[in-house]
Scaffold this active site. Structure first.
Site, PDB file in Angstrom:
ATOM      1  N   LYS A 128      35.509  -8.448  70.198  1.00 58.56           N
ATOM      2  CA  LYS A 128      35.808  -7.243  70.991  1.00 58.56           C
ATOM      3  C   LYS A 128      35.615  -7.504  72.480  1.00 58.56           C
ATOM      4  O   LYS A 128      36.463  -7.158  73.307  1.00 58.56           O
ATOM      5  CB  LYS A 128      34.917  -6.105  70.514  1.00 58.56           C
ATOM      6  CG  LYS A 128      35.113  -4.784  71.249  1.00 58.56           C
ATOM      7  CD  LYS A 128      34.127  -4.565  72.392  1.00 58.56           C
ATOM      8  CE  LYS A 128      32.710  -4.440  71.898  1.00 58.56           C
ATOM      9  NZ  LYS A 128      31.760  -4.125  73.019  1.00 58.56           N
ATOM     10  N   LYS A 145      29.508  -8.198  82.838  1.00 55.05           N
ATOM     11  CA  LYS A 145      29.161  -8.480  81.453  1.00 55.05           C
ATOM     12  C   LYS A 145      30.301  -9.157  80.702  1.00 55.05           C
ATOM     13  O   LYS A 145      30.066 -10.130  79.955  1.00 55.05           O
ATOM     14  CB  LYS A 145      28.787  -7.171  80.734  1.00 55.05           C
ATOM     15  CG  LYS A 145      28.517  -7.331  79.234  1.00 55.05           C
ATOM     16  CD  LYS A 145      27.363  -8.287  78.950  1.00 55.05           C
ATOM     17  CE  LYS A 145      27.197  -8.581  77.466  1.00 55.05           C
ATOM     18  NZ  LYS A 145      26.750  -7.430  76.685  1.00 55.05           N
TER      19      LYS A 145
END
Length: 332
Positions: A280, A205
């Site tokens: 992030k 991911k």
């Protein structure tokens, strides 16, 4: 988080009358649906749709989120609302979580009134958050010590794919854990891919999101340049999407308002995947790159751009607002 700190995650005693009533509700003789109950923690833009898709497939749901509005919406759709992650764990042995950051996962699973405090032996824990792979591995170690199975299953596809059950799940876990999780994930997504042991779903991911962040900036730069050179944005997008520059950011999620309907750029960059979350995720990629001594100059540059966007008030906007930022638009 180092694995030698696992001892901090002991069972925390939590006993409430509501917790008992929830267990009775889901274990009574009258079935609430054709499926086993599923717990769901984290009902943000993505989790909300994911949970609803499980309801549509006939799963009785018990949900928790810090947002009262989020849980109320699911209550109206038939879900039972718990007052803590612990109550979710007491009422269901199959739990999905969808949370913003590593610290939230640690709190929901291992904090006071967390899932581990009332975890049933044999439980299946599916975490679809995008977090540090090391945190996923730590949570899996704790779960295993308590007789449960934990898999990391972060997603790709965005809010529209979550709504339409077209997500891609990248799963890290044992073969048995993957097979068990796939039963639930297939009701929320189109593609469910086993990447390897716990943590590899997160690895896949963060690699995907690094490329996505880079390509969105590239698409934004290209669209901005073309428009300044006198090209109509829809025409330019059409040309890109029939040429070698075609990518998801140009075709499906174009950052220019009005080019593609139903995406955040055509809704003042509301909804979608927030710039702060992209920053992030790119930070996670950079940490992984440093640890593995991998050269990621474009990933590093993209990280700095999104961090700068956050500092200029774009944190709550969809990450495609990179287009507005590169135009010099300082409007929040």
């Amino acid at each position: 988080m180092a694995l030698n700190r696992l001892s901090r995650f002991g069972i925390i005693s939590v006993r409430t009358s509501k917790c008992t009533s929830l267990v009775r509700m889901f274990s009574g003789s009258a079935p609430l649906g054709s499926q086993q109950p599923v717990g769901f923690v984290g009902l943000g833009l993505m989790g909300n749709h994911m949970a609803r898709n499980l309801i549509k497939k006939g799963y009785p749901l018990i949900v928790y989120d810090v947002s009262k509005d989020a849980v109320e919406g699911l209550r109206k759709d038939g879900a039972t609302v718990a007052s803590s992650p612990a109550e979710v764990a007491a009422a269901s042995s199959n739990i999905v979580s969808m949370l913003p950051e590593s610290v939230h996962v640690e709190t929901v699973y291992a904090g006071d009134n967390g899932i581990f405090s009332k975890l049933q032996k044999g439980s299946l824990l599916i975490d679809s958050s995008t977090i540090d792979p090391a945190v996923s591995q730590t949570m899996a170690q704790v779960a295993e010590s308590k007789g449960a199975t934990f898999v990391d299953a972060p997603v790709s596809g965005g809010v529209n794919a979550a709504r339409d059950a077209l997500l891609t799940f990248m799963v890290g876990g044992s073969e048995q854990g993957f097979s068990a999780a796939k039963v639930y994930l297939e009701n929320m997504g189109k593609n469910v891919v086993h990447c390897g042991p716990v943590g590899t779903g997160q690895a896949a991911k963060i690699c995907n999101n690094m490329l996505l962040g880079i390509s969105m900036i590239g698409t934004s730069e290209t669209m901005n340049l073309g428009m300044k050179l006198g090209l109509d944005p829809k025409l330019l997008a059409k040309i890109l999407n029939m040429s070698s520059g075609r990518c998801w950011s140009s075709e499906v999620y174009n950052p220019v308002p009005g080019v593609v309907d139903g995406v955040p750029s055509s809704n003042n960059y509301q909804g979608g995947f927030g710039t702060a979350l992209m920053a992030k995720d790119l930070g996670l990629a950079q940490s992984a790159a440093t640890a593995s001594k991998s050269a990621t100059p474009l990933g590093s540059a993209a990280h700095q751009i999104y961090r700068t966007m956050v500092n200029h008030g774009f944190g709550g906007k969809d990450f495609s607002s990179a287009f507005k930022f590169l135009q010099g638009d300082e409007k929040k």
